[in-house]
Design a protein around this motif. Structure first.
Motif, mmCIF file in Angstrom:
data_model
loop_
_atom_site.group_PDB
_atom_site.id
_atom_site.type_symbol
_atom_site.label_atom_id
_atom_site.label_comp_id
_atom_site.label_asym_id
_atom_site.label_seq_id
_atom_site.Cartn_x
_atom_site.Cartn_y
_atom_site.Cartn_z
ATOM 1 N N VAL A 169 4.507 4.054 -5.237
ATOM 2 C CA VAL A 169 4.671 5.458 -5.601
ATOM 3 C C VAL A 169 3.461 5.995 -6.360
ATOM 4 C CG1 VAL A 169 6.115 7.070 -6.888
ATOM 5 C CG2 VAL A 169 7.157 5.172 -5.661
ATOM 6 N N THR A 170 2.958 5.249 -7.320
ATOM 7 C CA THR A 170 1.858 5.769 -8.144
ATOM 8 C C THR A 170 0.538 5.686 -7.390
ATOM 9 O OG1 THR A 170 1.566 3.621 -9.182
ATOM 10 C CG2 THR A 170 2.995 5.171 -10.297
ATOM 11 N N SER A 171 -0.234 6.752 -7.453
ATOM 12 C CA SER A 171 -1.470 6.831 -6.679
ATOM 13 C C SER A 171 -2.527 5.852 -7.178
ATOM 14 C CB SER A 171 -2.018 8.264 -6.716
ATOM 15 O OG SER A 171 -2.344 8.636 -8.043
ATOM 16 N N GLU A 172 -2.590 5.615 -8.478
ATOM 17 C CA GLU A 172 -3.595 4.695 -9.012
ATOM 18 C C GLU A 172 -3.372 3.276 -8.512
ATOM 19 O OE1 GLU A 172 -1.699 6.654 -10.963
ATOM 20 O OE2 GLU A 172 -3.102 8.143 -11.752
ATOM 21 N N GLU A 177 0.812 -1.218 0.000
ATOM 22 C CA GLU A 177 0.000 0.000 0.000
ATOM 23 C C GLU A 177 0.845 1.268 0.000
ATOM 24 O OE1 GLU A 177 -2.789 -0.189 3.191
ATOM 25 O OE2 GLU A 177 -3.789 -1.970 2.398
ATOM 26 N N GLU A 178 2.153 1.138 -0.130
ATOM 27 C CA GLU A 178 3.050 2.297 -0.109
ATOM 28 C C GLU A 178 3.734 2.507 -1.451
ATOM 29 O OE1 GLU A 178 3.208 4.251 2.530
ATOM 30 O OE2 GLU A 178 1.811 2.934 3.581
ATOM 31 N N ARG A 183 -1.633 2.434 -5.888
ATOM 32 C CA ARG A 183 -1.813 2.435 -4.441
ATOM 33 C C ARG A 183 -3.289 2.283 -4.078
ATOM 34 N NH1 ARG A 183 1.236 6.490 -3.202
ATOM 35 N NH2 ARG A 183 -0.313 8.071 -3.682
ATOM 36 N N GLU A 184 -4.176 3.010 -4.786
ATOM 37 C CA GLU A 184 -5.609 2.917 -4.511
ATOM 38 C C GLU A 184 -6.148 1.527 -4.829
ATOM 39 O OE1 GLU A 184 -7.698 6.074 -6.481
ATOM 40 O OE2 GLU A 184 -6.404 7.601 -5.611
#
Length: 126
Positions: free
Chosen positions: A91-94, A88-89, A96-97
């Motif tokens: 780099v890319t937000s997509e 869950e850490e 990660r979500e």
């Protein structure tokens, strides 16, 4: 400064300044030649090969999270909820979500499975 003629002397002249004094350097023309067909072909093949290698490396980096997600989904399908945790850490937000959502789904499925097992154990005991 690059010139073809300085003070009546033909050649490839390169001008530069050191400590405010102008200097000229005569370069040997035989060292400079136009690139022929073979040279351009070698450059194009090298650039193409490097581009393909770079594209393959980038494709591997892009597909790695999808491969991990597929592996984790297979583990959930087999009932192994603990081994299906995704990072869950990242780099890319997509990504990660998606990983957070998948982990929450796996936790809820594990809880439902545990509740079902307790309920079935209670029913058979009664």
């Amino acid at each position: 400064i690059v010139a073809g003629n300085v003070n009546g002397g033909n050649g490839l002249w390169v001008g530069f300044t050191i400590n405010g004094d102008p200097n000229w350097l005569l370069m040997d023309r035989s060292r400079l030649s136009t690139a022929g067909g073979k040279t351009w072909l070698i450059w194009l093949i090298t650039a193409g090969a490097l581009s393909l290698a770079g594209a393959a490396a980038i494709a591997r980096l892009i597909n790695r999270p999808l491969k991990q997600l597929s592996y984790a989904a297979n583990r959930v399908r087999d009932g192994d909820f603990a081994a299906s945790q995704l990072d869950e850490e990242v780099v890319t937000s997509e990504i990660r979500e998606v990983n957070i959502g998948f982990n929450r789904m796996a936790q809820k499925l594990a809880k439902l499975e545990q509740d079902r097992a307790v309920m079935l154990a209670g029913i058979s005991h009664d």
